[in-house]
Design a protein around this motif. Structure first.
Motif, short mmCIF file in Angstrom:
data_model
loop_
_atom_site.label_atom_id
_atom_site.label_comp_id
_atom_site.label_asym_id
_atom_site.label_seq_id
_atom_site.Cartn_x
_atom_site.Cartn_y
_atom_site.Cartn_z
N ALA A 1 0.82 -1.22 0.00
CA ALA A 1 0.00 0.00 0.00
C ALA A 1 0.85 1.27 0.00
CB ALA A 1 -0.93 0.00 1.20
N LYS A 2 1.95 1.22 0.71
CA LYS A 2 2.82 2.40 0.83
C LYS A 2 3.98 2.39 -0.16
CE LYS A 2 1.64 2.90 5.66
NZ LYS A 2 2.09 2.81 7.05
N ALA A 3 4.04 1.36 -1.00
CA ALA A 3 5.12 1.21 -1.99
C ALA A 3 6.49 1.33 -1.35
CB ALA A 3 4.95 2.24 -3.11
N ARG A 4 6.64 0.63 -0.22
CA ARG A 4 7.92 0.63 0.49
C ARG A 4 8.66 -0.68 0.26
NH1 ARG A 4 6.32 3.32 6.24
NH2 ARG A 4 6.00 5.41 5.42
N PRO A 5 9.98 -0.64 0.30
CA PRO A 5 10.75 -1.88 0.16
C PRO A 5 10.75 -2.67 1.46
CG PRO A 5 12.23 -0.05 0.50
CD PRO A 5 10.84 0.54 0.40
N ALA A 6 10.94 -3.96 1.36
CA ALA A 6 11.12 -4.79 2.55
C ALA A 6 12.49 -4.48 3.14
CB ALA A 6 11.04 -6.26 2.16
N SER A 7 12.62 -4.63 4.44
CA SER A 7 13.91 -4.35 5.08
C SER A 7 14.83 -5.56 4.97
CB SER A 7 13.69 -4.01 6.56
OG SER A 7 13.34 -5.17 7.29
N ALA A 8 16.11 -5.30 5.12
CA ALA A 8 17.10 -6.37 5.09
C ALA A 8 16.88 -7.33 6.26
CB ALA A 8 18.51 -5.78 5.15
N GLN A 9 16.49 -6.80 7.40
CA GLN A 9 16.24 -7.64 8.57
C GLN A 9 15.11 -8.63 8.29
OE1 GLN A 9 15.27 -5.55 12.18
NE2 GLN A 9 14.83 -7.42 13.30
#
Length: 102
Positions: free
Chosen positions: A46-54
């Protein structure tokens, strides 16, 4: 989810696990494989954010753990599924390494 390599990897894993019957929904995937709240994947999309490395590292660890357990089976189909999970984990790790080099 932002069109990043890590985001693409998360989507690929979700698709594979869903097809294999390991998860029923993105909520299950978020909780069981990513160690996050049920809404995590929906929120990324929804927010077009990338997944984190963690998150990707957590997923790789869980894939390896399950893959190792299943690949030791005497049953061919279970063993094959375990090896597929191990392969996905290796792809996660490669994605993390490539992203770290950027």
């Amino acid at each position: 989810m932002e069109n990043s390599k890590m985001g693409e990897m998360i989507e690929k894993i979700l698709t594979v696990l869903r097809a294999r019957g390991d998860v029923r929904s993105s909520a299950d995937f978020s909780r069981e494989w990513l160690g996050r709240e049920e809404s995590y994947v929906r929120s990324l999309r929804a927010k077009a954010r990338p997944a984190s490395a963690q998150v990707l590292a957590t997923c790789a660890s869980r894939l390896l753990e399950r893959g190792d357990a299943l690949s030791g089976s005497q049953y061919g189909s279970v063993k094959k599924h375990g090896m597929e999970l191990q392969q996905l984990a290796q792809e996660c790790i490669q994605t993390l390494i490539l992203e770290a080099r950027r």
